[in-house]
Design a protein around this motif. Structure first.
Motif, mmCIF file in Angstrom:
data_model
loop_
_atom_site.group_PDB
_atom_site.id
_atom_site.type_symbol
_atom_site.label_atom_id
_atom_site.label_comp_id
_atom_site.label_asym_id
_atom_site.label_seq_id
_atom_site.Cartn_x
_atom_site.Cartn_y
_atom_site.Cartn_z
ATOM 1 N N TYR A 56 -15.530 -2.136 42.191
ATOM 2 C CA TYR A 56 -16.221 -1.199 41.302
ATOM 3 C C TYR A 56 -17.608 -1.702 40.932
ATOM 4 O O TYR A 56 -17.918 -2.881 41.037
ATOM 5 N N HIS A 57 -18.436 -0.757 40.474
ATOM 6 C CA HIS A 57 -19.796 -1.048 40.015
ATOM 7 C C HIS A 57 -20.099 -0.104 38.858
ATOM 8 O O HIS A 57 -19.928 1.109 38.982
ATOM 9 N N PRO B 206 -6.546 7.371 37.898
ATOM 10 C CA PRO B 206 -5.296 7.063 37.197
ATOM 11 C C PRO B 206 -5.519 6.039 36.085
ATOM 12 O O PRO B 206 -6.156 5.014 36.291
ATOM 13 N N GLY B 207 -5.033 6.358 34.898
ATOM 14 C CA GLY B 207 -5.146 5.463 33.757
ATOM 15 C C GLY B 207 -6.423 5.624 32.951
ATOM 16 O O GLY B 207 -6.555 5.063 31.871
ATOM 17 N N ALA B 208 -7.386 6.384 33.458
ATOM 18 C CA ALA B 208 -8.656 6.569 32.749
ATOM 19 C C ALA B 208 -8.575 7.785 31.833
ATOM 20 O O ALA B 208 -7.838 8.739 32.118
ATOM 21 N N PRO B 209 -9.323 7.787 30.723
ATOM 22 C CA PRO B 209 -9.338 8.963 29.850
ATOM 23 C C PRO B 209 -9.877 10.189 30.586
ATOM 24 O O PRO B 209 -10.715 10.067 31.471
ATOM 25 N N LYS B 210 -9.414 11.367 30.199
ATOM 26 C CA LYS B 210 -9.817 12.603 30.884
ATOM 27 C C LYS B 210 -11.316 12.851 30.806
ATOM 28 O O LYS B 210 -11.899 13.453 31.691
ATOM 29 N N GLU B 211 -11.976 12.387 29.752
ATOM 30 C CA GLU B 211 -13.421 12.587 29.648
ATOM 31 C C GLU B 211 -14.199 11.716 30.624
ATOM 32 O O GLU B 211 -15.398 11.875 30.788
ATOM 33 N N ARG B 212 -13.543 10.808 31.316
ATOM 34 C CA ARG B 212 -14.188 9.956 32.324
ATOM 35 C C ARG B 212 -14.017 10.542 33.726
ATOM 36 O O ARG B 212 -13.923 9.831 34.704
ATOM 37 N N ARG B 213 -13.997 11.872 33.814
ATOM 38 C CA ARG B 213 -13.876 12.526 35.116
ATOM 39 C C ARG B 213 -15.057 12.178 35.996
ATOM 40 O O ARG B 213 -16.166 11.967 35.520
ATOM 41 N N LYS B 214 -14.803 12.138 37.289
ATOM 42 C CA LYS B 214 -15.855 11.880 38.267
ATOM 43 C C LYS B 214 -15.489 12.548 39.568
ATOM 44 O O LYS B 214 -14.349 12.974 39.757
ATOM 45 N N ALA B 215 -16.456 12.649 40.453
ATOM 46 C CA ALA B 215 -16.187 13.167 41.790
ATOM 47 C C ALA B 215 -15.350 12.126 42.525
ATOM 48 O O ALA B 215 -15.704 10.954 42.567
ATOM 49 N N THR B 216 -14.217 12.545 43.055
ATOM 50 C CA THR B 216 -13.337 11.624 43.774
ATOM 51 C C THR B 216 -13.005 12.173 45.156
ATOM 52 O O THR B 216 -12.895 13.388 45.350
ATOM 53 N N PHE B 217 -12.850 11.262 46.092
ATOM 54 C CA PHE B 217 -12.475 11.600 47.465
ATOM 55 C C PHE B 217 -11.320 10.677 47.830
ATOM 56 O O PHE B 217 -11.447 9.460 47.723
ATOM 57 N N THR B 218 -10.196 11.251 48.236
ATOM 58 C CA THR B 218 -9.013 10.476 48.562
ATOM 59 C C THR B 218 -8.564 10.787 49.978
ATOM 60 O O THR B 218 -8.463 11.960 50.363
ATOM 61 N N LEU B 219 -8.324 9.743 50.761
ATOM 62 C CA LEU B 219 -7.763 9.879 52.103
ATOM 63 C C LEU B 219 -6.287 9.495 52.035
ATOM 64 O O LEU B 219 -5.933 8.479 51.433
ATOM 65 N N HIS B 220 -5.448 10.297 52.680
ATOM 66 C CA HIS B 220 -4.000 10.084 52.669
ATOM 67 C C HIS B 220 -3.541 9.716 54.085
ATOM 68 O O HIS B 220 -4.200 10.072 55.065
ATOM 69 N N SER C 90 -19.687 8.546 39.471
ATOM 70 C CA SER C 90 -20.275 9.299 38.371
ATOM 71 C C SER C 90 -21.591 8.619 38.014
ATOM 72 O O SER C 90 -21.967 7.616 38.621
ATOM 73 N N SER C 91 -22.283 9.142 37.011
ATOM 74 C CA SER C 91 -23.549 8.526 36.604
ATOM 75 C C SER C 91 -23.309 7.183 35.919
ATOM 76 O O SER C 91 -24.219 6.376 35.792
ATOM 77 N N GLN C 92 -22.059 6.905 35.491
ATOM 78 C CA GLN C 92 -21.752 5.662 34.773
ATOM 79 C C GLN C 92 -21.173 4.580 35.666
ATOM 80 O O GLN C 92 -21.386 3.397 35.428
ATOM 81 N N ASP C 93 -20.409 4.957 36.670
ATOM 82 C CA ASP C 93 -19.789 3.947 37.513
ATOM 83 C C ASP C 93 -19.332 4.552 38.835
ATOM 84 O O ASP C 93 -19.327 5.759 39.020
ATOM 85 N N SER C 94 -18.973 3.672 39.760
ATOM 86 C CA SER C 94 -18.438 4.107 41.048
ATOM 87 C C SER C 94 -17.474 3.043 41.539
ATOM 88 O O SER C 94 -17.520 1.892 41.100
ATOM 89 N N GLY C 95 -16.585 3.438 42.443
ATOM 90 C CA GLY C 95 -15.620 2.473 42.942
ATOM 91 C C GLY C 95 -14.868 2.964 44.154
ATOM 92 O O GLY C 95 -14.915 4.150 44.510
ATOM 93 N N VAL C 96 -14.197 2.008 44.784
ATOM 94 C CA VAL C 96 -13.352 2.277 45.942
ATOM 95 C C VAL C 96 -12.016 1.586 45.689
ATOM 96 O O VAL C 96 -11.981 0.438 45.233
ATOM 97 N N ALA C 97 -10.924 2.268 45.981
ATOM 98 C CA ALA C 97 -9.592 1.683 45.834
ATOM 99 C C ALA C 97 -8.843 1.804 47.155
ATOM 100 O O ALA C 97 -8.897 2.851 47.804
ATOM 101 N N LEU C 98 -8.188 0.734 47.546
ATOM 102 C CA LEU C 98 -7.278 0.739 48.691
ATOM 103 C C LEU C 98 -5.868 0.707 48.126
ATOM 104 O O LEU C 98 -5.568 -0.111 47.260
#
Length: 163
Positions: free
Chosen positions: A94-95, A47-61, A74-82
């Protein structure tokens, strides 16, 4: 075929594999028996990132279908959000290639940001406090050249600064 649905014995959709309508990227959704998502694996922009910054995402609901934990890589960055109970981000870790950090959010507004940056030969650590309008109110910075601190009033004017 653009969508594959696995159903349980009662005829309820439990797993769906499809192409996202906006990006045509693959999306896998595991659903609760009442039809709400439990887990989603997809290629998407956060959310809020440009569409070209797509990455593999996994979301738990949670059981109501609200996002609670999100991970992206992605090859550029990774992160976890709560996420908070309303499904808005509350804490992010994030990293990236040059930076790593921790952000405490109030919805989509960062409130506290702790980050460590590496640029060429310099290293810099920062602690930032933000207001509701995404303006920095307190900035504490430390690096090889020393430490500095600045305070701003709600209008964004610097009221205190120490080298």
């Amino acid at each position: 075929m653009s969508r594959l649905v696995l159903v349980d014995g009662a005829g309820r959709a439990r797993v769906e594999l499809e192409l996202a309508s906006d990006s045509q990227e693959p999306r896998l959704v595991f659903t609760h028996p009442d039809g709400k998502p439990w887990a989603t694996l997809e290629v998407a922009a956060l959310p809020g990132a440009p569409k070209e910054r797509r990455k593999a995402t996994f979301t738990l609901h949670d059981e109501t279908g609200v996002a609670r934990i999100g991970m992206g890589a992605s090859s550029q960055d990774s992160g976890v959000a709560l996420y908070q109970s309303q499904g808005t981000p509350g804490l992010a870790l994030y990293h990236s290639q040059e930076s790593r950090g921790l952000v405490v959010l109030n919805g989509r507004v960062p409130r506290i940001h702790l980050r460590y940056n590496q640029h060429d030969d310099s290293e810099l650590s920062e602690l930032l406090f933000w207001d509701e309008q995404k303006r920095v109110q307190v900035d504490v910075t430390a690096g090889r050249g020393g430490t500095s601190m600045s305070l701003q009033n709600p209008d964004g004017q610097r009221v205190f600064s120490a080298p």
